[in-house]
Motif scaffolding. Sequence first.
Motif, PDB file in Angstrom:
ATOM      1  N   LEU A 103      29.434  30.154  11.651  1.00  0.00           N
ATOM      2  CA  LEU A 103      29.279  29.525  12.962  1.00  0.00           C
ATOM      3  C   LEU A 103      30.298  28.404  13.136  1.00  0.00           C
ATOM      4  O   LEU A 103      30.865  28.230  14.215  1.00  0.00           O
ATOM      5  CB  LEU A 103      27.853  28.975  13.117  1.00  0.00           C
ATOM      6  CG  LEU A 103      27.562  28.217  14.402  1.00  0.00           C
ATOM      7  CD1 LEU A 103      27.686  29.127  15.614  1.00  0.00           C
ATOM      8  CD2 LEU A 103      26.179  27.570  14.352  1.00  0.00           C
ATOM      9  N   GLN A 104      30.542  27.653  12.057  1.00  0.00           N
ATOM     10  CA  GLN A 104      31.491  26.540  12.152  1.00  0.00           C
ATOM     11  C   GLN A 104      32.872  27.032  12.579  1.00  0.00           C
ATOM     12  O   GLN A 104      33.491  26.485  13.502  1.00  0.00           O
ATOM     13  CB  GLN A 104      31.569  25.813  10.795  1.00  0.00           C
ATOM     14  CG  GLN A 104      32.432  24.569  10.810  1.00  0.00           C
ATOM     15  CD  GLN A 104      31.919  23.507  11.777  1.00  0.00           C
ATOM     16  OE1 GLN A 104      30.725  23.291  11.910  1.00  0.00           O
ATOM     17  NE2 GLN A 104      32.839  22.855  12.483  1.00  0.00           N
ATOM     18  N   LEU A 115      32.863  28.348  16.250  1.00  0.00           N
ATOM     19  CA  LEU A 115      32.861  27.275  17.243  1.00  0.00           C
ATOM     20  C   LEU A 115      34.202  26.542  17.270  1.00  0.00           C
ATOM     21  O   LEU A 115      34.697  26.168  18.340  1.00  0.00           O
ATOM     22  CB  LEU A 115      31.718  26.291  16.970  1.00  0.00           C
ATOM     23  CG  LEU A 115      30.313  26.827  17.248  1.00  0.00           C
ATOM     24  CD1 LEU A 115      29.258  25.790  16.864  1.00  0.00           C
ATOM     25  CD2 LEU A 115      30.145  27.204  18.725  1.00  0.00           C
ATOM     26  N   GLU A 116      34.798  26.331  16.092  1.00  0.00           N
ATOM     27  CA  GLU A 116      36.124  25.694  16.056  1.00  0.00           C
ATOM     28  C   GLU A 116      37.147  26.547  16.808  1.00  0.00           C
ATOM     29  O   GLU A 116      38.078  26.023  17.421  1.00  0.00           O
ATOM     30  CB  GLU A 116      36.582  25.473  14.606  1.00  0.00           C
ATOM     31  CG  GLU A 116      35.848  24.341  13.904  1.00  0.00           C
ATOM     32  CD  GLU A 116      36.140  24.279  12.409  1.00  0.00           C
ATOM     33  OE1 GLU A 116      36.963  25.080  11.914  1.00  0.00           O
ATOM     34  OE2 GLU A 116      35.534  23.431  11.728  1.00  0.00           O
ATOM     35  N   VAL A 157      36.255  26.307  20.758  1.00  0.00           N
ATOM     36  CA  VAL A 157      36.324  25.000  21.417  1.00  0.00           C
ATOM     37  C   VAL A 157      37.658  24.816  22.141  1.00  0.00           C
ATOM     38  O   VAL A 157      37.769  23.959  23.023  1.00  0.00           O
ATOM     39  CB  VAL A 157      36.083  23.857  20.392  1.00  0.00           C
ATOM     40  CG1 VAL A 157      37.315  23.597  19.561  1.00  0.00           C
ATOM     41  CG2 VAL A 157      35.587  22.595  21.091  1.00  0.00           C
ATOM     42  N   PRO A 194      40.399  25.774  24.859  1.00  0.00           N
ATOM     43  CA  PRO A 194      40.390  26.546  26.115  1.00  0.00           C
ATOM     44  C   PRO A 194      41.378  27.716  26.133  1.00  0.00           C
ATOM     45  O   PRO A 194      41.093  28.740  26.777  1.00  0.00           O
ATOM     46  CB  PRO A 194      40.733  25.510  27.186  1.00  0.00           C
ATOM     47  CG  PRO A 194      41.258  24.323  26.463  1.00  0.00           C
ATOM     48  CD  PRO A 194      40.706  24.347  25.077  1.00  0.00           C
ATOM     49  N   ARG A 222      39.603  30.408  24.261  1.00  0.00           N
ATOM     50  CA  ARG A 222      38.542  31.000  25.092  1.00  0.00           C
ATOM     51  C   ARG A 222      39.146  31.921  26.148  1.00  0.00           C
ATOM     52  O   ARG A 222      38.569  32.957  26.485  1.00  0.00           O
ATOM     53  CB  ARG A 222      37.701  29.905  25.766  1.00  0.00           C
ATOM     54  CG  ARG A 222      36.718  29.234  24.825  1.00  0.00           C
ATOM     55  CD  ARG A 222      35.564  28.577  25.590  1.00  0.00           C
ATOM     56  NE  ARG A 222      35.975  27.630  26.596  1.00  0.00           N
ATOM     57  CZ  ARG A 222      36.346  26.364  26.363  1.00  0.00           C
ATOM     58  NH1 ARG A 222      36.354  25.914  25.125  1.00  0.00           N
ATOM     59  NH2 ARG A 222      36.691  25.570  27.353  1.00  0.00           N
ATOM     60  N   VAL A 246      29.082  32.139  25.760  1.00  0.00           N
ATOM     61  CA  VAL A 246      30.337  31.391  25.919  1.00  0.00           C
ATOM     62  C   VAL A 246      31.235  32.059  26.951  1.00  0.00           C
ATOM     63  O   VAL A 246      31.815  31.403  27.817  1.00  0.00           O
ATOM     64  CB  VAL A 246      31.062  31.248  24.563  1.00  0.00           C
ATOM     65  CG1 VAL A 246      32.465  30.678  24.754  1.00  0.00           C
ATOM     66  CG2 VAL A 246      30.265  30.362  23.622  1.00  0.00           C
ATOM     67  N   ASN A 268      32.434  30.586  30.487  1.00  0.00           N
ATOM     68  CA  ASN A 268      33.873  30.327  30.583  1.00  0.00           C
ATOM     69  C   ASN A 268      34.484  30.892  31.857  1.00  0.00           C
ATOM     70  O   ASN A 268      35.570  30.480  32.257  1.00  0.00           O
ATOM     71  CB  ASN A 268      34.580  30.932  29.375  1.00  0.00           C
ATOM     72  CG  ASN A 268      35.976  30.365  29.176  1.00  0.00           C
ATOM     73  OD1 ASN A 268      36.133  29.146  29.140  1.00  0.00           O
ATOM     74  ND2 ASN A 268      36.969  31.223  29.072  1.00  0.00           N
TER      75      ASN A 268
END
Lengths: 113, 113
Positions: free
Chosen positions: B17-18, B21-22, B25, B27, B30, B99, B103
């Motif tokens: 998960l770390q 998410l890194e 985070v 843009p 994403r 997410v 987004n």
Amino acid sequence: MDADRIPPHPDLDAITLQRVLEALVDPVRRSIVTQLCDSPADLKCGSFDLPVSNSTATHHFRILREAGLIRQYYVGTSRMNTLRRDELDRAFPGLFDAVITANRPTRMAGNGR
Amino acid sequence: MDADRIPPHPDLDAITLQRVLEALVDPVRRSIVTQLCDSPADLKCGSFDLPVSNSTATHHFRILREAGLIRQYYVGTSRMNTLRRDELDRAFPGLFDAVITANRPTRMAGNGR
């Protein structure tokens, strides 16, 4: 009187995915929201189980508050914390649940006992 | 032969998960996964609409690959990208969808047209 001590919180409209992800990317902050989520009541800042100093924890609470994830208020001299869960679920459906579920060390079949 | 050019990918068990998410985070990253999600076919690196240089984009693709979000492979001289969506959904149910939905600039009532 207490209003002077209540720190600023963003409105729901001002909560952005970018700020929410920046808040949740930190494992200490994920631990804070997970503990809040698992608690039957709001928690004061000093009652969390965190691997950091009080001043560092205060920093993490501020990031979470400014990102719109938690709401803080005073009861006497205790700064209390509550999740802004309903608002987050409206702004970003499913995001909070997905992160919290993924963050738990074991996926429990049933919660609450 | 092509195997020499295929970069390493983490196994599903090694996706955390770390790291996810890194990766999410940022843009630009994403945007990459959102464009992949919205594309009917895999995309080569050069075909994304990104506000960064090619070398910076290459860096972002590497972060996404190492986090386990995308799989890269070659077709001729083109490095192709595909989402590891099924694996991510197994590892972190609901996270990717939440997410990506958050987004998108507008929440469309119906996709596909």
